[in-house]
Each structure stands twice: as C-alpha cells, then as structure tokens.
Design an enzyme around this catalytic site. Structure first.
Site, short mmCIF file in Angstrom:
data_model
loop_
_atom_site.label_atom_id
_atom_site.label_comp_id
_atom_site.label_asym_id
_atom_site.label_seq_id
_atom_site.Cartn_x
_atom_site.Cartn_y
_atom_site.Cartn_z
N GLU A 67 39.36 23.79 36.60
CA GLU A 67 38.84 24.87 37.44
C GLU A 67 38.74 26.13 36.59
O GLU A 67 39.31 26.24 35.51
CB GLU A 67 39.74 25.12 38.65
CG GLU A 67 39.09 26.08 39.65
CD GLU A 67 39.72 26.05 41.03
OE1 GLU A 67 39.09 26.57 41.96
OE2 GLU A 67 40.83 25.51 41.18
N ASP B 76 36.04 28.22 44.41
CA ASP B 76 35.89 28.27 45.85
C ASP B 76 35.23 29.60 46.22
O ASP B 76 34.73 30.32 45.37
CB ASP B 76 37.25 28.12 46.54
CG ASP B 76 38.25 29.19 46.08
OD1 ASP B 76 37.89 30.01 45.21
OD2 ASP B 76 39.38 29.21 46.60
N TYR C 174 48.19 31.78 46.90
CA TYR C 174 48.66 32.90 46.06
C TYR C 174 49.88 33.56 46.72
O TYR C 174 49.86 34.73 47.08
CB TYR C 174 47.55 33.93 45.85
CG TYR C 174 46.45 33.44 44.92
CD1 TYR C 174 46.62 33.44 43.54
CD2 TYR C 174 45.24 32.97 45.43
CE1 TYR C 174 45.63 32.99 42.69
CE2 TYR C 174 44.25 32.51 44.58
CZ TYR C 174 44.45 32.52 43.21
OH TYR C 174 43.46 32.08 42.37
N ASP D 194 37.05 33.97 44.31
CA ASP D 194 38.24 33.82 43.48
C ASP D 194 38.05 32.87 42.30
O ASP D 194 38.35 33.22 41.16
CB ASP D 194 39.40 33.32 44.35
CG ASP D 194 40.66 33.06 43.55
OD1 ASP D 194 41.15 34.00 42.91
OD2 ASP D 194 41.13 31.91 43.54
#
Length: 910
Positions: A460, A93, A242, A90
């Site tokens: 990120e 991670d 999510y 994703d």
C-alpha cells in the site's frame, strides 16, 4: 537556556552543544559519492511531490496535472450542513483521516523549513508549497469553531468494502468531529502544528495567509490543551485504523514547538517542555527510543527540536539514544533495529520503508545540527544508505518508488490508480494509471518483496509514507544533486483504454428479424465519471427491404426481454439515398458509472423485425451487425455501434454519408416533472434531458399561464423558495443548450404548506432498481443511515414510500433482499385518505426484533423491496411522489419518510 531559531534561511545558534555517540561499531555499507550520484534526486523529488496531487479530494484546480483524477468527494460535510471538501485521501482508500493528514502536512512543512534550498535547486519549491497549501486550506475549513474540529470524513468500513475510483464513490461519507465535550488533544495539537509550521514557510510569500494559519493554530492548540483526551476515544471509527496509541502528550509538545518557532513566544516553548513530562516512559524511566517519528508518536521529532532549541541534556540524551538504536546500537550492538541483508533498517513489516525514511529525515536534521564529525558522519551515512536503498541500491536492484528508477512497483494497493470499473482488485489485471512518486510499504526482513495489489502491508501507499521521505530527498538533492533537473513535460500522457462502448451479440434471429443483446459500458478512467445521458446507435441497410417494396415505416423496433433502462427509437434516416437507417437506444436518465458489476454497464435486448410472413430480411449488409458475436456467444466490443454522451459522439465508427450525426440538437422537453410542497417552498425535479446544458423554470399562479421565469438550473432539480403557504403554484420546465430551447414540459402544480421539521440523527437513502416507469412492479431500495452517536433499534422505525396505484387493485409486497435478513422486514400497503399529489398509497416498511440495531455512523445495509398488483397490471410511476428514475445510486432522499417510535425523524410527507 540555549535557543536555536531559523530565520530567512539562516541558522542562528546561540549555544552549540557537542554530543558523543555511545561506543560500539556500526557495521554498515557506506554510501559513496559515486553510488549516491547514480540517482536523479530532482526527478525523485518531483515525483514524490506529485504523488500528493494524486491524493487530492474535492474540486481540483485548473492546474491539475493528473489526467486520471477529477473532482470527487463533493458532498463531504453535507451530512452536517458544512463544506468539508478538499484535503487528501489517506492511502489506497478514500477516507480523509485527520491525524495522519495533519502529521503529513507538518512533516512536509518541516522539510521546507530545513531544506528549502533543496526544493529551490530541484525547481520544486512552488509545487511543494502548493501541495502543503491544499492540506492547510482543508484544515481551515475543518476548524469550524475555536473548540470544534472535523477530524474524519468517510466511514472506514464502508469505504474499504468498495474498490473503485474516488470520482464515483457510491457510499455515504459521514463526518466526525472533536469538540469540548468530545476532546481530541492529539488531533487538535497536530493540526495546530501543521498550521503553525506552514505559517513559517508561507510568511515570506503570503503574509496574510500565514497570519490566518497562525490564528487557527493558536485556537486549536488552546483547544487541545484545555480539553484533554485522545481523539480516537471521540472519533471511534478511527480506532481500527489510526488509534492514538501514544496518547496526546507528544502532540502537545509538538504543537507547542511549532507555535514557538512561528511566534517566538516563550509560553509555547514552556508548554512544549511541560508536556514532555507526560511522555510515556519504559521501566527504566526512559522515553521510548526503539521506534521513530510517525503519525502516532511525535516525541521523536519533538525531542530533536527541543534538543536543538534548548540544549537541555535530557532531550539531547534521549535523541542520542534513539539515533544509536538505529545505527550503532543503544548501549550495545544487540539493542539495535534489525537490518536486512541488503542494508535496510527494518523496524516493522507494515510500511517498513516508511519508518526507515522517517528516521532518515531525523538523522539528516540531527547530522546538520550536531558538531561532532563522527556523529555527523554516522547519522548522515545511515540516512543516505536508507534513501538509496529505496531508490534502487538493494539486492533486487529495484526502486520502491512507483514510476521511478528500475523495476519499480506496478501493482500498488491503491483504488483510483488501479481504475477498476467492476469493484474488483483483479479487474483489470494491470493498473490503468501510474501512481508516480508513491513509496510502497516495502520488503521483508530478508529483502524479498511481492508486487501484489492485495498486499496492503507491503504494497500500500499512503500520504504519511511519503512525508519524511520527501524531506530526505530534498536533503539528498543538496548533498548529491548539484546540476540535476526534474523531468521536462512531466507527467507523460497515458495511453487510454476505450472508456465508453457497447458489447453486443445476437440473442436470436429468424427469417424476418434479429434480436440484439447489447451492454452499454462505462469504464471511464481519465477520469472516472458517472453519466446518465448515454445512448448508442445500431445501423442497418434496408436496401433489400426497399427491393421488396417495403420501407423503414414497415420495420418495427421493440425492447423486450431484459432491459435496464434503455428506450429504443423507431428507425431514423442516416443516408436515405442509400437506404441506411438506425435505431437510437437511449439510456438517458439511467446512471452508468464504473462502480461495480451492476453499475458500470446496462443491458438491453431489442428486436428489429420486418412484417410477418416476409423473407427478404438479411443482416449481412448491416453496418452494426459486422463483428458482433453470434450463436449465443458472449457479447463482444464492437466499433460499429457508436456511443454518444449527451448527444456527442464519443466512441465507435459511423457509416459514411449522413451529414454530421451526433451534433447537438435542440433538446426535447423535460418529462417526469414532480413538484413537492414544503414550508413556503416548492421542490421541483424532473428527468434528465439528453443534450441539455441547463433548464429554465417558469411559474404561474394561474393554471395554463402565462408563466414567468423564476430560475435556471444546471441539473434536473430546483427549489422555488419564498412562496406563500396555501397558494397554488403552476410550473413548466424547459431544457436548453447552445442550439436552442425545448418546448415546455407538462404543467405541474403544488401548494406550499407548513410542514413539521424532522428531528434526529437518522436519514433515508433511496435508489430504484427499475427505470421503466410503466411496468407492472415497483422496486424501490432503501438504506437507513445513523449519523448519531448511539445505536438505534430498527424495530422502532417505520419507513414510508408514497406512490399512485393507477387502478385500485389488490397488491403484494416482497422483500427480495436485506442485509438485516428479508424475514426481519415487514411491508404493508396503506391507502391514503385523503390522497395527496403523487400519492394515494404508501408502502410502510417495519422491522422485527431480529433486524437488530444500526450502530453509530453505520447504516442498515441495503433493503430491496418490490410491489406488484395481484393481476400484474401496470403502474405509472412517472408521477409518483417518492419515485425517481434517475436515482440509481443510494443518496439521501427526503421523499421517503421515516418515523421513530411514531415521531417523524426524516423526510417530507406529500
């Protein structure tokens, strides 16, 4: 009703609707042709697409361009008996979250649908199609039945608690699904959208594949529509990451639109329009307009496409209001997204650039459709400004795309590109790899930005961040990139660190000996990899011993003190004429991998000694002694202690002479062979043999042979199936490589028998913390995993580990550590009557009420146990049923049994 379709690169417009943006001036810095031309969009597009290759999971293709990525996640789906390998990780991670992955795939396909020519002009069409196909192939795998879709692989908490490369993930990766009883209309419809949109762009080049995609898309959309519900209510682990905040109506419209565009079946368009009646509305009765297209909410993209397809004013007005919110203001300048002083439309701090890029793509699509020149210019100027800001036209004069432009980010929140071997964000200090093309989260509302690895809000990266951004770059290529070319020979080769090496120091020394403390390191990163066949050589010069009348047979080499799995050899000749010898320190069978402090290096302390009462000993002329730390100092890396992997020299220098040490030899015979009976089968395992590339399994029904070959294995395990229960079978194992075949192992035997099949949703994972099979203690470690949907009380479980006592003496149990608390773990040692092959005792582990429960999809945490005899005499674990010296990473282990309220739920009894 008007209809808009795109076929074969041409626009077919039956009704052109003219829109007028609302009043109010939009004060914005315009993008000039000169400013836009400052950027190479072919390069930016090349790198943005490449980012998706860095996120790949599964077996990588031969065309893999990312030198620091290797195969990973190869057991994904195995917990359910499925192959769920592939897809994308994703973000920074390694969870495979289905909803954002499918959204990303749809957005990339939409960008090709709109701006195929941009990919063609930049030379990136083949690359974008290849990366979309990587995702859609995975979705096909995950769609295992018409009403069943696997929507997540990996537990979010377990994944996020570890910081290391994807190739050596140590944690269990549970699989989660939706089905008729546990619906997920949003996930199923978004995946249908991904497959339907992909079917359009693959139709011309691979019609059979397009048909396959469309078949799955239709089934998934029917599933989504018939069994309604939010996926995050079914896959609850996704809620923290999510959650489906917008519900599923937007995806029902979104999926219906793409199926309509793929099939021209009016039914799908009708379903898409009908679903729009369920979109959430504000107190004024308006659909949301103060956000943008995202992994969660697709109604912004859906209303734009429905405006273009149907010409219905309700969709047009809602699209117009959303565009105004991002540009001039929706009704008034105060009802407008915030802007930074430098011109970035700043919707939200978490991934600010992602949202601006998403709206930029929508604005490009809108501007290419709407006929009014003022609205065209307003939307296009907004989109261009946002993209050039990201590429470097901002107050920091810095790119926010890694590896592109000026002063791009160096420390993204991304595990594999960081390349830590120590499970730490601070080790190493700098990233080992360049994550080319990844768009970071972005700056604050004041244009400030901190390039910090721990800042997952601003730094990120994620697959959905780059999705619409990639499409916007394709449009910028058409607008401003004429004649531009991607970089040749991309990506450039990286400068590699030393990956496998020894750190050494003098632990102690005397008049006749030296004791070396050595740490064998695996810091691999190109790619990261686990190996259990490492060894190293310590060279010494015995000329002074020879002068005193002694030879290598008089020098002893012993491992003492602390040893994490090494075996030392007696001195072996390297260059006998010059008195150069070495001891080989062999860690074969000990898994060493860059996965944490206890995983990436293994220590051994070994002593090389001359006879007592001699005084000729000198380290000064020893090749491997040069440069190592002395006086109790910390060990240092030394090039004079060469390292070998499976017998092949991989690091360090060797003394001159001695021919070609390190060349593969005929392997030694396998040791530690264990035969475990099962129903009409025998499961065999043995220790890895250094230098072996394959193993030959031979069987007989007579002890001592003759033996016939029954199979080959690439790894030290084999299942011999189709046998007759009650018959005793005898086995030997031979190790082979290109040099030759070893002698046979010691014979083992087993008698297949009917065994009860465990039932339930629990399994046991095992590892050993002691690879010395002949010492005075057993140190098995366990973890109990709950793959079910309900919590399981530990107090109702009993775990059994089977072993041989090797001299029946009183024994003691200790729990050295347990996540649930050592005081909640009880152990007893039970003598088996009758004894079984490899087992005359069992360690029974039970739990007190204070141990609590294992949540669905969770585990008990680590349980470290230890057994010793009260007189501390040694065991011989090599023939123990439950023991494996090579099992040093937690993995499913059916040689440990688990009962729940007295019923066997995991494992095979001996």
């Amino acid at each position: 009703m008007g209809k808009w379709l795109k076929k074969s690169g041409f626009l077919s417009i039956t009704i052109m609707v003219t829109l007028t943006l609302g009043g109010g001036d939009w004060v914005s810095r315009n993008v000039t042709e000169a400013a836009a031309a400052d950027y190479n969009y072919a390069e930016a597009l090349q790198k943005s697409i490449y980012f998706y290759e860095t996120q790949r999971s599964g077996v990588l293709p031969d065309s893999n361009r990312v030198e620091w990525r290797g195969d990973s996640g190869l057991l994904d789906g195995a917990d359910k008996g499925l192959d769920l390998t592939g897809g994308w990780y994703d973000a920074g991670d390694h969870v495979k979250f289905g909803l954002p992955m499918a959204y990303t795939s749809t957005m990339l396909a939409w960008s090709v649908y709109e701006y195929k020519e941009g990919y063609e002009q930049s030379g990136q069409l083949e690359e974008i199609l290849d990366n979309i196909r990587w995702a859609t192939d995975y979705f096909i795998k995950a769609h295992t039945a018409p009403n069943e879709l696997w929507g997540q692989v990996g537990n979010g908490t377990a994944d996020h608690n570890w910081w290391g490369p994807a190739e050596v993930m140590p944690m269990a990766r549970p699989s989660y699904k939706i089905d008729a009883a546990h619906p997920g209309s949003d996930l199923a419809a978004e995946t249908a959208a991904a497959l339907a949109s992909a079917s359009i762009i693959f139709r011309e080049s691979d019609a059979a594949y397009a048909d396959k995609l469309l078949m799955h898309a239709k089934q998934l959309y029917s599933f989504a529509d018939q069994y309604r519900g939010n996926y995050s209510d079914s896959i609850t682990d996704a809620q923290q990451y999510y959650k489906s905040w917008s519900g599923y109506a937007d995806e029902l419209s979104w999926g219906g639109i793409w199926l309509y565009l793929a099939t021209e079946d009016q039914t799908y368009l009708d379903q898409a329009v009908a679903a729009s009646e369920l979109w959430s509305k504000d107190q004024s009765g308006n659909w949301g307009y103060q956000w943008t297209q995202s992994w969660d909410d697709k109604h912004y993209g859906a209303q734009l496409l429905l405006s273009r397809i149907t010409g219905d004013p309700i969709f047009i007005q809602s699209t117009e209001k959303n565009m105004q919110y991002w540009t001039t203001g929706a009704g008034s300048s105060s009802d407008r997204v915030s802007y930074t002083p430098g011109g970035l439309a700043h919707l939200d701090q978490w991934g600010a650039l992602r949202y601006a890029a998403n709206q930029a793509f929508l604005a490009f699509v809108y501007s290419d459709w709407v006929s009014d020149p003022v609205k065209q210019a307003s939307a296009r100027t907004f989109a261009e400004r946002q993209i050039t800001y990201m590429l470097g036209d901002n107050p920091r004069n810095s790119s926010y795309v890694i590896g592109y432009g000026n002063n791009s980010p160096q420390h993204p929140h991304h595990r594999t590109s960081h390349g830590s071997w120590a499970d730490s964000q601070t080790v190493p200090a700098d990233h080992r790899h360049v994550l080319y093309g990844a768009l970071v989260g972005g700056p604050s509302k004041t244009d400030t930005y901190s390039d910090t690895i721990g800042d997952y809000v601003s730094n990120e990266v994620a697959t959905d961040y780059n999705a619409a951004f990639t499409g916007a770059l394709a449009r910028m290529m058409l607008l401003h990139g004429q004649g531009q070319q991607p970089l040749p020979d991309f990506p450039p080769a990286e400068t590699r660190d030393d990956e496998l090496f020894v750190e050494a120091s003098v632990n102690a020394s005397g008049s006749n000996f030296v004791e070396i403390r050595a740490l064998l390191n695996n810091r691999t990163g190109w790619p990261a990899r686990l190996t259990d066949q490492l060894s190293f050589r310590y060279y010494l010069d015995l000329s002074e011993a020879a002068a005193a009348g002694y030879g290598p047979e008089d020098i002893t080499v012993t491992a003492g003190g602390y040893n994490q799995g090494g075996v030392v050899s007696p001195l072996l000749p390297h260059d006998e004429a010059n008195q150069i010898y070495y001891t080989e320190v062999d860690f074969s069978g000990t898994a060493i991998y860059p996965g944490g402090q206890s995983a990436y290096r293994k220590e051994i302390q070994f002593r090389i000694a001359a006879p007592l009462n001699t005084s000729f000993w000198s380290n000064a002329n020893d090749f491997s002694f040069q440069g190592i730390a002395s006086g109790g100092a910390a060990p240092v890396k030394t090039v004079n202690i060469p390292v070998y992997d499976a017998g092949v020299h991989v690091f360090g220098e060797r003394p001159s002479g001695g021919g070609t040490p390190g060349e593969p030899q005929v392997p030694t015979s396998p040791s530690g062979v264990v035969a475990v009976p099962a129903d009409t089968a025998v499961h065999l395992s043995w220790n890895n043999v250094k230098g072996a590339t394959a193993y030959t399994i031979k069987r007989s029904t007579v002890s001592g042979g003759p033996y016939a070959t029954v199979g080959q294995a690439a790894s030290p395990a084999y299942s011999d199936e189709g046998l007759v229960n009650g018959t005793t079978y005898y086995y030997v194992i031979l190790a082979t490589n290109h040099v030759g075949e070893s002698t046979a192992s010691a014979q083992v035997s087993a008698q297949p028998r009917e065994t009860p099949s465990p039932t339930g949703n629990l399994k046991v994972q095992y590892r050993t913390n002691d690879t010395n099979a002949g010492d005075a203690q057993l140190r098995p470690q366990f973890r109990i995993v709950n793959t079910g949907t309900e919590a399981v009380a530990l107090s109702g479980l009993k775990l059994r580990y089977y072993f041989t006592v090797d001299g029946d003496k009183p024994q003691e149990f200790h729990c050295d550590y347990a996540v649930v608390g050592s005081g909640n773990v009880n152990g007893s040692l039970v003598k088996l009557d009758p004894a079984a092959s490899g087992a005359d005792y069992a360690l029974e582990v039970t739990f007190g009420a204070g141990a609590g429960s294992i949540p669905p999809g969770g585990d008990s945490g680590e349980i470290q146990t230890r057994i010793n005899k009260t007189d501390w005499t040694s065991y011989n674990e090599s023939d123990d049923y439950s023991y494996s010296a090579v099992q040093q990473i937690f993995a499913d282990w059916n040689k440990v049994t688990l009962t729940q309220e007295g019923t066997l739920v995991w494992g095979l009894e001996p």
